[in-house]
Write a protein that holds these residues in place. Structure first.
Motif, PDB file in Angstrom:
ATOM      1  N   THR A  25       0.519   5.422   0.385  1.00  0.00           N
ATOM      2  CA  THR A  25      -0.459   6.556   0.398  1.00  0.00           C
ATOM      3  C   THR A  25       0.157   7.850   0.317  1.00  0.00           C
ATOM      4  O   THR A  25       1.182   8.222   0.631  1.00  0.00           O
ATOM      5  N   THR A  43       0.868  -1.304   0.010  1.00  0.00           N
ATOM      6  CA  THR A  43      -0.038   0.128  -0.144  1.00  0.00           C
ATOM      7  C   THR A  43       0.782   1.292  -0.072  1.00  0.00           C
ATOM      8  O   THR A  43       1.818   1.347   0.796  1.00  0.00           O
ATOM      9  N   ARG A  76      -8.355   3.159  -7.069  1.00  0.00           N
ATOM     10  CA  ARG A  76      -8.806   2.771  -5.672  1.00  0.00           C
ATOM     11  C   ARG A  76     -10.539   2.927  -5.368  1.00  0.00           C
ATOM     12  O   ARG A  76     -11.083   1.857  -4.974  1.00  0.00           O
ATOM     13  N   ALA A  79      -3.177   0.159  -3.015  1.00  0.00           N
ATOM     14  CA  ALA A  79      -3.543  -0.408  -2.039  1.00  0.00           C
ATOM     15  C   ALA A  79      -3.776  -2.194  -1.907  1.00  0.00           C
ATOM     16  O   ALA A  79      -4.346  -2.660  -3.078  1.00  0.00           O
ATOM     17  N   LYS A  84      -4.994   6.639  -0.880  1.00  0.00           N
ATOM     18  CA  LYS A  84      -4.364   5.264  -1.018  1.00  0.00           C
ATOM     19  C   LYS A  84      -4.093   5.341  -2.603  1.00  0.00           C
ATOM     20  O   LYS A  84      -5.132   4.830  -3.211  1.00  0.00           O
TER      21      LYS A  84
END
Length: 545
Positions: free
Chosen positions: A331, A329, A532, A339, A336
């Motif tokens: 960020t 992941t 995402r 992910a 994110k």
């Protein structure tokens, strides 16, 4: 700034010695002038001629000392300039990817050119001038003190006054210098940005925009420089007013002493010259100190950059296994970008990564290339966790190619070696592996043929191949191609992609929005990534052996 004077202390100590000698000679010249005037008053021509000859001899020696002093000063100043620039460049080179790109490239250009010039003219030059005038003023003051106590009292009193008067301007001058630096950075950003876009403006017949933008951008810089000059002028005026008052007072006191036969009449000329030396120096003292202290803001700005770390010793051993991603992941802020990604990229594999914009493809590549370092989950190469590897070790194995690789002005050889030393055979082998040697050897000067500004004499495909050859020359085993062929026509794109896919030594990951059917059969796998918000919960596991 002090550390650079210390770094070159032998040259600076020699300069101090030369300045001491020239200062004493300057005071001696003033005293010889008094002796000549006294001889004239007595109508003693032989005595007058003797003092003139002494004065001429002293003057010739003084000129020779001035020349030697000026040359030493120039050479030492340039050495210190270069040392500042080297230290700053080392700090810039030590910046990680994200920290470097937190500023515009034009900022660094301005630091390395305009700021260094400002440090030289306002810093180093003023320190030397302060030493020059300070020593002359010191010896002049000592000479005045030895002549009579009234001259000593007056000289010391006016000296104290001249130090106090302009001090109030120091803070304003420091702010003015800092403002000029800031406005100059902005001006350079605008200029460089739009000069680089000249071809675009030309194609649209919109060149007047370049003139208009530069014209508008220079106004704040001009205003800042005018403001700086205004502050300097006010400080200088205050100092000069006190300076003139002090000089007239010293001459008047000397005249009174001469009327009382306490000192000779000839000393009026000497005290006038000596007082000029003392008070002129003090008049400029505050502005010089302010200009010198104004450069502290520049050094503070540089010191905020991380100091170059010790040379990283951690390296990857011979790579025997590829990338393994588990619950990876990445960020950005609260978003994110990637992910819970699970994926294997085996050595020698050839992978295409596809998906719409915003799905995290380039973010993933930036992490694999060592540009980004923050992630959760696991990412290993050769069985070693990425976060435990130095970015240098990563880049020793990974070649990152973006859509338009940067080609430096210079020759083909320059762009391959990048300052390193390689035999021609190695260069030719790298070009052959990148399928570019046949084209290079047909150039008028072969490896030593120029490529033009940013490689403009090369086609887009040739620039990509030249960038590939750089990596091959350095034995890169893994190639990350981020839309590397997107700007090329299909034939050129296919040739480059097939060059990479046909090389069994390479591990190839390529982001593409145009996956050609001709190359799909040669791929080990195709990884499809989604933004995402489009990913179902839980995120799917993509795994290809």
């Amino acid at each position: 700034m002090t550390r650079y004077f210390k770094q070159f202390w032998p040259s600076n100590l020699l300069y101090l010695g030369l300045t001491t000698i020239t200062s004493i000679q300057t005071i001696l010249s003033a005293l010889l002038s008094a002796a000549q005037l006294n001889a004239l008053i007595k109508f003693d021509f032989p005595l007058f001629l003797r003092w003139v000859l002494w004065d001429v001899g002293n003057f010739i020696i003084l000129l020779a000392m001035y020349y030697w002093q000026a040359m030493l000063r120039a050479k030492t100043t340039q050495k210190m300039d270069n040392a500042v620039r080297d230290d700053l460049t080392n700090r810039i080179c030590a910046l990680p990817y994200t920290a470097y790109h937190a500023r515009q490239t034009d900022d660094y250009s301005s630091w390395l050119s305009n700021d260094i010039n400002q440090i030289e003219t306002q810093g180093f030059t003023n320190v030397y001038s302060l030493v020059d005038s300070g020593l002359i003023a010191l010896f002049s003051l000592i000479t005045l003190v030895t002549m009579h106590w009234t001259l000593a009292a007056a000289a010391l009193g006016f000296s104290g006054l001249m130090i106090v008067v302009p001090v109030v301007m120091r803070r304003h001058m420091a702010k003015a210098s800092q403002l000029v630096s800031q406005k100059n950075e902005h001006f350079m950003q605008v200029v460089n940005d739009h000069l680089k876009g000249f071809d675009t403006l030309l194609a649209l017949n919109h060149q007047p925009l370049l003139h208009a933008l530069i014209h508008d951008a220079q106004q704040p810089l001009a205003a800042a420089k005018v403001h700086q000059t205004k502050i300097q002028a006010i400080a200088s005026t205050l100092g000069n007013f006190t300076n003139i008052t002090a000089q007239i007072s010293i001459i008047f006191i000397t005249a009174l002493l001469a009327f009382q036969h306490i000192v000779s009449i000839g000393l009026i000329q000497s005290t006038g010259t000596l007082s000029f030396r003392v008070f002129s120096m003090l008049a400029s003292l505050s502005s010089q100190l302010t200009l010198i202290s104004g450069t502290n803001a520049l050094f503070t700005k540089y010191d905020q950059l991380p100091a170059p770390a010790a040379k990283e010793s951690q390296v990857l051993s011979t790579v025997t296994s590829g990338f393994v991603l588990r619950d990876l992941t990445i960020t950005y802020g609260q978003t994110k970008a990637v992910a819970d990604l699970n994926q294997d990229f085996r050595l020698g594999g050839k992978y295409a990564i596809v998906g719409p914009s915003g799905s995290g493809k380039s973010t993933l590549f930036n992490l694999l290339a060592g540009k980004l370092t923050a992630y959760t989950g696991s990412l290993t190469l050769n069985g070693q966790e990425y976060r435990t590897l130095s970015t240098t070790a990563i880049r020793d194995q990974v070649l990152y190619l973006d859509q338009i690789p940067y080609i430096f002005s210079g020759t083909v050889r320059d762009n391959l070696t990048l300052g390193d030393d390689y035999p021609d055979a190695a260069l030719i082998a790298a070009l052959q592996r990148a399928d570019l040697w046949d084209q290079v050897r047909r150039l008028p000067q072969g490896l030593d043929s120029g490529v033009g500004e940013n490689g403009r004499t090369f086609s887009g495909g040739q620039r990509q191949r030249l960038a590939l050859a750089r990596g091959f020359l350095r034995h890169k085993q893994i190639v990350l191609m981020d839309e590397g062929t997107a700007s090329l026509d299909k034939d050129q794109a296919l040739k480059i992609e097939e060059t990479l896919l046909a090389d069994p030594k390479l591990t190839v990951l390529m982001i593409t929005h145009q996956l050609y059917p001709e190359i799909e059969p040669q791929l080990t796998g195709v990884i499809r990534m989604m933004p995402r918000r489009e990913q179902p919960e839980p995120a799917p596991v993509a795994h290809l052996a």
